[in-house]
Design an enzyme around this catalytic site. Structure first.
Site, PDB file in Angstrom:
ATOM      1  N   VAL A 109      54.436  38.843  55.697  1.00 43.29           N
ATOM      2  CA  VAL A 109      54.126  38.999  54.276  1.00 43.29           C
ATOM      3  C   VAL A 109      53.975  40.470  53.888  1.00 43.29           C
ATOM      4  CG1 VAL A 109      52.514  38.378  52.432  1.00 43.29           C
ATOM      5  CG2 VAL A 109      53.036  36.722  54.246  1.00 43.29           C
ATOM      6  N   ARG A 164      53.412  46.422  47.378  1.00 41.33           N
ATOM      7  CA  ARG A 164      53.311  45.222  46.548  1.00 41.33           C
ATOM      8  C   ARG A 164      53.671  45.616  45.120  1.00 41.33           C
ATOM      9  NH1 ARG A 164      47.550  42.684  48.147  1.00 41.33           N
ATOM     10  NH2 ARG A 164      46.861  44.828  47.886  1.00 41.33           N
ATOM     11  N   ARG A 181      43.713  45.873  42.953  1.00 47.88           N
ATOM     12  CA  ARG A 181      45.071  45.555  42.546  1.00 47.88           C
ATOM     13  C   ARG A 181      45.133  44.417  41.521  1.00 47.88           C
ATOM     14  NH1 ARG A 181      50.058  46.418  43.774  1.00 47.88           N
ATOM     15  NH2 ARG A 181      51.551  44.799  43.240  1.00 47.88           N
ATOM     16  N   ARG A 236      34.197  43.779  48.817  1.00 43.29           N
ATOM     17  CA  ARG A 236      35.166  43.363  47.806  1.00 43.29           C
ATOM     18  C   ARG A 236      35.471  41.874  47.912  1.00 43.29           C
ATOM     19  NH1 ARG A 236      40.273  45.493  48.551  1.00 43.29           N
ATOM     20  NH2 ARG A 236      40.705  44.439  46.579  1.00 43.29           N
ATOM     21  N   ASP A 248      45.975  36.442  54.946  1.00 46.64           N
ATOM     22  CA  ASP A 248      44.580  36.875  54.845  1.00 46.64           C
ATOM     23  C   ASP A 248      43.721  36.402  56.017  1.00 46.64           C
ATOM     24  OD1 ASP A 248      44.954  38.317  52.567  1.00 46.64           O
ATOM     25  OD2 ASP A 248      43.978  36.911  51.211  1.00 46.64           O
ATOM     26  N   LYS A 278      37.280  34.328  45.795  1.00 48.64           N
ATOM     27  CA  LYS A 278      37.614  35.623  45.206  1.00 48.64           C
ATOM     28  C   LYS A 278      39.000  35.594  44.571  1.00 48.64           C
ATOM     29  CE  LYS A 278      39.170  40.197  46.810  1.00 48.64           C
ATOM     30  NZ  LYS A 278      40.635  39.990  46.637  1.00 48.64           N
ATOM     31  N   ASN A 279      39.979  35.056  45.278  1.00 47.03           N
ATOM     32  CA  ASN A 279      41.350  35.100  44.792  1.00 47.03           C
ATOM     33  C   ASN A 279      41.625  34.102  43.672  1.00 47.03           C
ATOM     34  OD1 ASN A 279      42.028  37.173  46.528  1.00 47.03           O
ATOM     35  ND2 ASN A 279      42.764  35.813  48.131  1.00 47.03           N
ATOM     36  N   CYS A 304      43.921  47.315  48.410  1.00 45.27           N
ATOM     37  CA  CYS A 304      44.040  47.536  49.849  1.00 45.27           C
ATOM     38  C   CYS A 304      45.391  48.141  50.198  1.00 45.27           C
ATOM     39  CB  CYS A 304      43.876  46.218  50.607  1.00 45.27           C
ATOM     40  SG  CYS A 304      42.186  45.619  50.684  1.00 45.27           S
TER      41      CYS A 304
END
Length: 419
Positions: free
Chosen positions: A328, A122, A93, A398, A306, A22-23, A117
């Site tokens: 983080v 951020r 985002r 998601r 994550d 996904k990322n 989220c």
């Protein structure tokens, strides 16, 4: 709106395939805006965020063709406008990632300030400052980033903090800039490297991706290409945790073990027996209860934020006491309250959670607050006595492809029903 019902107590055992990351796929899809010709992205996971990205490209007039073989073809030649509207950006985002490509390729962009989220602040100021340093004229008004330029120019960009999306946005913008751009204190995540490799396949000149200094020499144009997205390391880690928390065994195929060194080390500390190959990982707990493991999150290659919530779930039923330190995001313990509803013994002090393992969890209705918190509640439900009801699972959709089907293949008693 759907929910998941999980009957706990089954030891997982089986094999499943890992989806594309996904990322990685989201910035790569944004990067197709830079291509002077059709770009084909393969190994695309079927996720709500991917659907949103496709819709975002479509609302700009970009032609997007999705086939049944997990690939998406993007043709930007039909683009009609350069606006990323609020109703799409507020849910995801990573929509901010179209800002750099639109500005570099078309000289203009109008992008809503992002949502996603609710796991902490951020800000996008690093994106904006970097583009301004490259010559963009940017104004933020009425909830939108309005950006213009004739042609971006190369610059030395020193990021105040490590930011994955910031690094990606500026790297994409720099590919078509006039001159050389150097990004210092760049994010080193594998997904940043995957994006760089995609851009290089289109003709970009990038060196240093995967280190804290990335150098990009701008070119006049980028061509279309065909590119396969790397496997999802967070999905991989989550299914490894699902087997570990239940005392079970799992073999994950089409993944890359080297992307998960820090996670695999923690699983070994928890008592897991691990074997790996070039594109597979097998974990076997041999029916044993996991041991508690301490976790401290930090940017890659350290332990990923994550995976923090999933290890919190593991520690709730592990043997011993563990601390989880989140460095983080400042608001990423929202799953704790829901785990406590299931009998977890967790105390939060600032950015530290102290978790004392208990002999058992008990089923309860719980509510997902963000993507990875959703995963932690599902993991807890796999070992809880009774039937756990996980609400607001649109978060899980998601980032995890058909999670209930994959867990069912491993023997889990889980089903999706209307809320």
């Amino acid at each position: 709106m759907n929910k998941l019902m999980i009957q706990g107590g089954t030891r997982l055992d089986g094999e499943i395939r890992i989806s594309g990351a996904k990322n990685a796929v989201l910035p790569i899809l944004a990067g197709t805006l830079l291509a002077d010709g059709p770009a084909i992205v393969e190994n695309v996971p079927h996720l709500h965020d991917v659907t949103t990205t496709v819709e975002l490209l479509g609302c700009m007039g970009v032609q997007v063709i999705i086939d049944e073989k997990l690939s998406i073809e993007v043709d930007v030649s039909t683009i009609e406008n350069y606006v990323a509207p609020y109703h799409l950006v507020k849910t995801m985002r990573s929509s901010i990632l179209v800002l750099g490509p639109l500005l570099a390729r078309f000289g203009q962009a109008e992008v809503s300030l992002p949502g996603g989220c609710a796991i902490g602040s951020r800000p996008v100021n690093l994106h904006i400052k970097g583009l301004q340093d490259m010559g963009a004229d940017i104004e933020v008004k009425n909830g939108y980033i309005h950006a213009r330029c004739k042609r971006l120019r190369g610059a030395r960009l020193v990021l105040d903090m490590v930011t994955v999306t910031g690094t990606e946005n500026l790297m994409m913008a720099a590919t078509l800039a006039d001159g050389v751009t150097i990004i210092e204190n760049a994010a080193r995540e594998p997904e940043v490297v995957d994006l760089a490799n995609f851009l290089i396949a289109m003709g970009a000149k990038i060196i240093g991706a995967g280190s804290d200094t990335i150098t990009i020499e701008g070119v006049e144009k980028l061509r279309g290409t065909r590119y396969r997205v790397l496997p999802d390391r967070i999905e991989t880690g989550t299914y490894l945790l699902a087997a570990a928390i239940t005392g079970g065994r799992v073999k994950l195929k089409d993944t890359t073990p080297s992307l998960l060194d820090s996670v695999l080390d923690k699983l070994r500390d928890a008592g897991a027996h691990l074997q790996t190959g070039p594109d597979w990982i097998e974990l076997d707990m041999k029916g044993c209860r996991p041991k508690s493991v301490n976790v401290r999150t930090a940017p890659y290659p350290a332990f990923p934020t994550d995976m923090q919530a999933q290890f919190a779930a593991l520690n709730t039923i592990a043997d011993g006491t563990a601390t989880i330190i989140e460095t983080v995001f400042e608001n990423r313990f929202m799953h704790v309250q829901e785990l406590q509803r299931m009998g977890a013994d967790i105390e939060v002090e600032g950015n530290t959670a102290i978790i004392r393992g208990t002999d058992k969890l008990t089923a309860a209705p719980v509510m997902a607050t963000d993507l990875r918190a959703s995963a932690s509640l599902i993991l807890a439900g796999l070992v809880a006595e009774g039937e756990t009801e996980v609400q607001r699972i649109y978060h899980i959709d998601r980032g995890y492809e058909i999670i209930e089907e994959k867990l069912s293949l491993l023997g889990a008693n889980i089903r999706r029903i209307p809320a």
